[in-house]
Design an enzyme around this catalytic site. Structure first.
Site, PDB file in Angstrom:
ATOM      1  CG  HIS A 241      -2.825 -39.137 -39.332  1.00  9.79           C
ATOM      2  ND1 HIS A 241      -3.865 -38.429 -38.786  1.00  9.79           N
ATOM      3  CD2 HIS A 241      -2.148 -38.292 -40.124  1.00  9.79           C
ATOM      4  CE1 HIS A 241      -3.814 -37.189 -39.245  1.00  9.79           C
ATOM      5  NE2 HIS A 241      -2.776 -37.083 -40.057  1.00  9.79           N
ATOM      6  NE  ARG A 261      -5.397 -33.263 -35.275  1.00 11.84           N
ATOM      7  CZ  ARG A 261      -4.132 -33.620 -35.419  1.00 11.84           C
ATOM      8  NH1 ARG A 261      -3.233 -33.233 -34.555  1.00 11.84           N
ATOM      9  NH2 ARG A 261      -3.762 -34.369 -36.436  1.00 11.84           N
TER      10      ARG A 261
END
Ligand SMILES: Cc1cc2nc3c(=O)[nH]c(=O)nc-3n(C[C@H](O)[C@H](O)[C@H](O)COP(=O)(O)OP(=O)(O)OC[C@H]3O[C@@H](n4cnc5c(N)ncnc54)[C@H](O)[C@@H]3O)c2cc1C
Length: 581
Positions: A241, A261
């Site tokens: 990740h 994000r």
């Protein structure tokens, strides 16, 4: 244990190793298929399995938000984004059964988010064509565990906690049981069973930084199978990740959700450059997981990393009230661990090992090459290929858990217990004796193994680095032979670490060797010396097996996709990258 070995013998028709979502669903299914003599156990406390960490959701093409969605499209997404090496028969089965599996959880009381008109809400996950993830806030895994545990309790299935399986016992090519240590009570248990289900989770914790907690995802399921001679498939496929915490040390690896994000968080290197423009200008921070993870890795490698070896993730442009509303867990996480207020300060992040696509080689019914031994959940391979879609692993646990429980019950009905050579079985446990001596620190070598994996078989690999890594692992294995811990079983956490570490070597070698063999880049496997995907040679799975001379590898062609899903693979609607959760 020196001298006579005292042990307790427990017999059960079906022994389930692991009480995460996969093990619990298998237990429920075994019961509903007529089995009554079942034991489901875990090495941690009841209810405390890695599954509770799962946040974002579980996939099913319910079409509640996007009526054009279908199980075929779900399967096509899974196969394409899995780098086309998942077995389409397993994927089809999972995606076709997904709506039933999710609605069953709802029927059992899962409080998935609903629209005002009662439809289950679905949200986007990366690389999914339509909104398909069903969720309970950011605690979907915990909610599933709550519901599954209640169903296990309702059926009065016997459960055990703090029981650590040390080795499996087979008689010829049939499973006979398993040996365990109860570190809480300080006793040895010899389990005899007609069928055994391995539901012991994945192996991300062979890496320094992992989004799992320190005491789980150690690869026990794959290692126990490997020791019995069962094959492991696609071990090189480890999902990293992009954003995990990097500081302080005790928080290293903890997941920083993609939602940061998705909500507008920007990535900067230590020089203050918004570097994603160099790697993925189309979507910048919202590129696919493997692309963003590689970009961060490259920046750090180039010397553009922060003091602690990460990059900056900045969400300070978002008002605090909105952060508290949309990212409350992240706010708390950084406050608690790093004393950082993310509404005012940047987050220091770096990639973290998050999921293992590889694992035990099983048939579509979860059977291994040892009769009576089944495997399910993150312990197995083949369902996700080279990359796992967010929301598909929780789905895998309940779909295949149901199948495996049913199969184990059918086998237990028609078979009797296998006679076991007790003397030989106890010789296995006596091997633990070899660890006893003047107390040492097994975690030192374990940490070196993890570091070697991180440095040599991490996000970007090449022949030279992998080969050097393999030599390092072999050297550490030789050094580990001299490791001793204080004698005794009760509360002996050093012994537990020693056994877990001893098991890691086989897995690490399987990962390194498979990564060396796959001379291409595909999904999560990125070789800097072979940066392109090579479909001519590598539409294949790599199977690792134990042999007298170490790990031996074989290659198996991936079956060609046929039927309706083949059409959707060719004609999939254009995928928008929507990484909002
Ligand atoms: C931070 C995070 C977020 C995630 N979010 C999502 C998400 O939103 N959606 C999604 O689909 N997936 C998600 N995942 C992945 C998903 O959580 C896992 O793949 C899934 O929960 C695995 O379930 P499992 O039952 O196979 O194994 P686990 O839940 O890991 O359970 C393993 C069990 O085996 C037991 N065990 C292990 N070794 C032994 C031994 N030697 N002896 C006895 N018992 C043993 C353990 O005690 C435990 O009970 C996420 C993962 C992480 C880390």
């Amino acid at each position: 244990m020196q001298g006579r070995i005292v042990y307790r013998e427990i017999k059960a028709d079906i022994l389930i190793i692991g009480t995460g979502a996969a093990g619990l669903r298998a237990a429920i299914s075994a019961y509903d298929s007529g089995a009554r003599d079942i034991i489901a156990l875990g090495k941690c406390k009841w209810g405390d399995a890695h599954t509770i960490l799962a946040t974002g959701g579980i996939n099913a093409a319910l079409g509640t938000m996007d009526p054009k969605d279908s199980w075929m499209l779900h399967a096509a997404d899974t196969i394409i984004d899995g780098g086309s090496i998942a077995d389409f028969r397993y994927v089809n089965l999972m995606c076709r059964d997904a709506p039933r599996a999710v609605m069953e959880l709802v029927k059992w009381g899962a409080r998935f988010h609903k629209e005002p008109d009662g439809r289950v809400t679905q949200r986007f996950f990366g690389a999914a064509t339509y909104r398909r993830a069903c969720f309970y806030g950011d605690q979907t895994g915990k909610e599933m565990m709550r519901v599954l545990m209640a169903q296990v309790r309702k059926r009065r299935i016997r459960t055990m906690e703090d029981v650590f399986i040390v080795s499996m016992i087979a008689s010829g090519k049939r499973v006979a049981g398993a040996l365990a240590i109860d570190f809480f009570k300080g006793e040895i248990i010899l389990f005899r069973a007609k069928a055994v289900v391995l539901a012991a989770g994945g192996y991300t914790k062979v890496y320094t930084r992992s989004s799992s907690r320190s005491y789980e995802n150690q690869g026990d399921g794959a290692a126990l199978a490997l020791e019995l001679g069962v094959g492991l498939v696609d071990m090189e496929m480890v999902q990293f990740h992009p954003t995990g915490m990097i500081y302080p040390k005790q928080a290293q690896g903890i997941l920083v959700t993609e939602a940061v994000r998705g909500e507008g968080g920007l990535l900067f290197n230590a020089k203050g450059e918004r570097f994603m423009g160099r790697y993925y200008p189309e979507k910048m921070e919202l590129g696919p997981r493997d692309v963003v993870a590689r970009a961060i890795y490259m920046e750090i490698k180039k010397g553009n990393g922060t003091k602690h070896g990460g990059v900056w993730l900045d969400i300070t442009s978002m008002p605090k009230a909105k952060i508290l509303e949309r990212l409350p867990k992240m706010y708390r996480q950084f406050k608690e661990y790093a004393h950082v207020d993310i509404s005012k300060q940047r987050m220091e992040v770096a990639p973290t090992a998050h999921y293992t696509m590889g694992g035990v080689d099983v048939s579509i019914k979860g059977e291994t090459s040892i009769k009576g031994l089944y495997a399910v959940g993150e312990t197995v391979g083949q369902v996700h290929g080279a990359n796992r879609l967010g929301g598909n692993s929780l789905l895998e646990t309940v779909v295949f858990g149901r199948i495996v429980g049913r199969e184990a019950a059918a086998l237990a009905k028609r078979q009797d217990f296998v006679e076991i050579d007790r003397k030989r079985a106890l010789e296995e446990i006596a091997k633990v004796d070899r660890f006893f001596g003047k107390g040492g620190k097994p975690e030192d070598i374990r940490d070196e193994v993890r570091r070697a994996m991180w440095d040599h078989a991490g996000i970007a690999r090449d022949r030279k680095t992998l080969a050097a890594g393999l030599r390092k692992i072999e050297k550490l294995e030789r050094r580990f032979r001299a490791v001793r811990v204080r004698p005794g079983l009760k509360g002996n956490s050093d012994l537990k670490i020693a056994i877990e570490t001893a098991r890691m070597f086989g897995l690490c070698k399987a990962i390194m060797q498979s990564a060396l063999m796959r001379t291409e880049s595909r999904g999560a496997h990125y070789r800097t010396d072979y940066p392109k995907r090579d479909d001519r040679k590598w539409m294949a799975n790599i199977v690792a097996k134990r042999s007298a001379d170490g790990i031996k590898l074989g290659v198996r062609k991936v079956p060609t996709v046929t039927g309706p899903v083949a059409y959707y693979i060719k004609h999939r609607p254009k995928v928008e990258v929507k990484l909002l959760e």
